[in-house]
Enzyme design. Sequence first.
Site, PDB file in Angstrom:
ATOM      1  N   ARG A   1      -0.211 -10.064 -28.214  1.00  0.00           N
ATOM      2  CA  ARG A   1      -0.522 -11.805 -27.052  1.00  0.00           C
ATOM      3  C   ARG A   1       0.216 -11.237 -25.926  1.00  0.00           C
ATOM      4  O   ARG A   1       0.990 -10.455 -25.738  1.00  0.00           O
ATOM      5  CB  ARG A   1       0.820 -13.091 -27.833  1.00  0.00           C
ATOM      6  CG  ARG A   1       0.598 -13.279 -29.280  1.00  0.00           C
ATOM      7  CD  ARG A   1      -0.404 -13.920 -29.644  1.00  0.00           C
ATOM      8  NE  ARG A   1      -0.440 -15.332 -29.757  1.00  0.00           N
ATOM      9  CZ  ARG A   1      -1.347 -16.363 -29.161  1.00  0.00           C
ATOM     10  NH1 ARG A   1      -2.394 -15.246 -29.850  1.00  0.00           N
ATOM     11  NH2 ARG A   1      -1.634 -17.170 -28.744  1.00  0.00           N
ATOM     12  N   ILE A   2      -0.625 -12.319 -25.307  1.00  0.00           N
ATOM     13  CA  ILE A   2      -0.674 -12.421 -24.033  1.00  0.00           C
ATOM     14  C   ILE A   2       0.832 -12.302 -23.588  1.00  0.00           C
ATOM     15  O   ILE A   2       1.066 -13.513 -24.402  1.00  0.00           O
ATOM     16  CB  ILE A   2      -1.644 -12.667 -23.159  1.00  0.00           C
ATOM     17  CG1 ILE A   2      -3.002 -11.684 -22.953  1.00  0.00           C
ATOM     18  CG2 ILE A   2      -1.517 -13.051 -21.429  1.00  0.00           C
ATOM     19  CD1 ILE A   2      -4.022 -12.694 -22.679  1.00  0.00           C
TER      20      ILE A   2
ATOM     21  N   GLY B   1       4.773  -1.459 -36.452  1.00  0.00           N
ATOM     22  CA  GLY B   1       6.235  -1.228 -36.212  1.00  0.00           C
ATOM     23  C   GLY B   1       6.937   0.036 -35.921  1.00  0.00           C
ATOM     24  O   GLY B   1       7.935   0.334 -36.028  1.00  0.00           O
TER      25      GLY B   1
ATOM     26  N   ASN C   1       7.524  -2.886 -22.728  1.00  0.00           N
ATOM     27  CA  ASN C   1       6.048  -3.057 -22.809  1.00  0.00           C
ATOM     28  C   ASN C   1       5.907  -1.331 -22.951  1.00  0.00           C
ATOM     29  O   ASN C   1       6.344  -0.378 -22.084  1.00  0.00           O
ATOM     30  CB  ASN C   1       4.612  -3.769 -22.598  1.00  0.00           C
ATOM     31  CG  ASN C   1       3.602  -3.467 -23.188  1.00  0.00           C
ATOM     32  OD1 ASN C   1       4.224  -3.505 -24.385  1.00  0.00           O
ATOM     33  ND2 ASN C   1       2.523  -3.118 -22.691  1.00  0.00           N
TER      34      ASN C   1
ATOM     35  N   ASP D   1      -0.618  -4.642 -17.742  1.00  0.00           N
ATOM     36  CA  ASP D   1      -0.303  -3.687 -17.794  1.00  0.00           C
ATOM     37  C   ASP D   1       0.051  -2.726 -16.635  1.00  0.00           C
ATOM     38  O   ASP D   1      -0.662  -1.900 -16.024  1.00  0.00           O
ATOM     39  CB  ASP D   1      -0.981  -2.712 -18.939  1.00  0.00           C
ATOM     40  CG  ASP D   1      -1.179  -2.120 -20.305  1.00  0.00           C
ATOM     41  OD1 ASP D   1      -0.697  -3.403 -20.603  1.00  0.00           O
ATOM     42  OD2 ASP D   1      -2.499  -2.376 -21.008  1.00  0.00           O
TER      43      ASP D   1
ATOM     44  N   HIS E   1       2.465   1.216 -23.116  1.00  0.00           N
ATOM     45  CA  HIS E   1       0.766   1.790 -23.423  1.00  0.00           C
ATOM     46  C   HIS E   1       0.785   3.012 -24.078  1.00  0.00           C
ATOM     47  O   HIS E   1       1.220   3.949 -23.191  1.00  0.00           O
ATOM     48  CB  HIS E   1       0.200   1.162 -21.994  1.00  0.00           C
ATOM     49  CG  HIS E   1      -0.838   1.138 -22.061  1.00  0.00           C
ATOM     50  ND1 HIS E   1      -1.332   0.161 -22.391  1.00  0.00           N
ATOM     51  CD2 HIS E   1      -1.779   1.297 -21.259  1.00  0.00           C
ATOM     52  CE1 HIS E   1      -2.874   0.112 -22.623  1.00  0.00           C
ATOM     53  NE2 HIS E   1      -3.008   1.272 -21.348  1.00  0.00           N
TER      54      HIS E   1
END
Length: 220
Positions: A93-94, A14, A109, A147, A111
């Site tokens: 998780r997807i 986190g 998200n 992604d 990446h």
Amino acid sequence: MPKLRIAVLASGSGSNLQAIIDRSVAGGLDAEIVLVISNNPDAGALTRAKQAGIRQMCIDHRQFASRSEFDRAVVAELQAAGAELIVLAGFMRIISDIFLAAFPDRIINIHPALLPAFPGLHVHRKALDYGARFSGCTVHFVDGGVDTGPIIIQAAVPILEADTEDSLAARILEQEHKIYPQAIQWFAEGRISIEERRVKVRGIVPASGAQISPALEMAE
């Protein structure tokens, strides 16, 4: 003006969640974290949320018979919390169509690579093996691919001769902690729009300076 209600999904330590919390505490984020969910009962993200006084819960995917049942359980909690933006911070998780239908263009998200290069897992090893001169990180909207969603903001990090996966990851993580809260702030201010797959940020002029590695040799 009410703050944007965000929920964070995390599976690990986190650190990006902490960066968002710190930005919020410092008064630089017009957003409130209303819920942190992890699928991992041992996730450090849950501890960070608890220490910050943020509501948190574990929804262990191993307790569900199918992925869709797990996804529906998570979505139900997010909706009950009134989340307006879903922030993935190392959520392993997807993201399925169940999430996307519930929060269209409201899931982001981060990446640890310069997308579209090196999507998926083990990105630092991929960048080093490929001999890339730069890597970095990308905040993007989540779509149905891996992604592949529209890019909001990126930070480039030069790859050094002596870099290992760990050293490269550490330098990139520093930039993640800067650009993720910034992307959330832009969303909270209503400055982000998506035109086809290009993200526009109202009032922001794209950077124009070039980065070159190795450095050019200047003629005498």
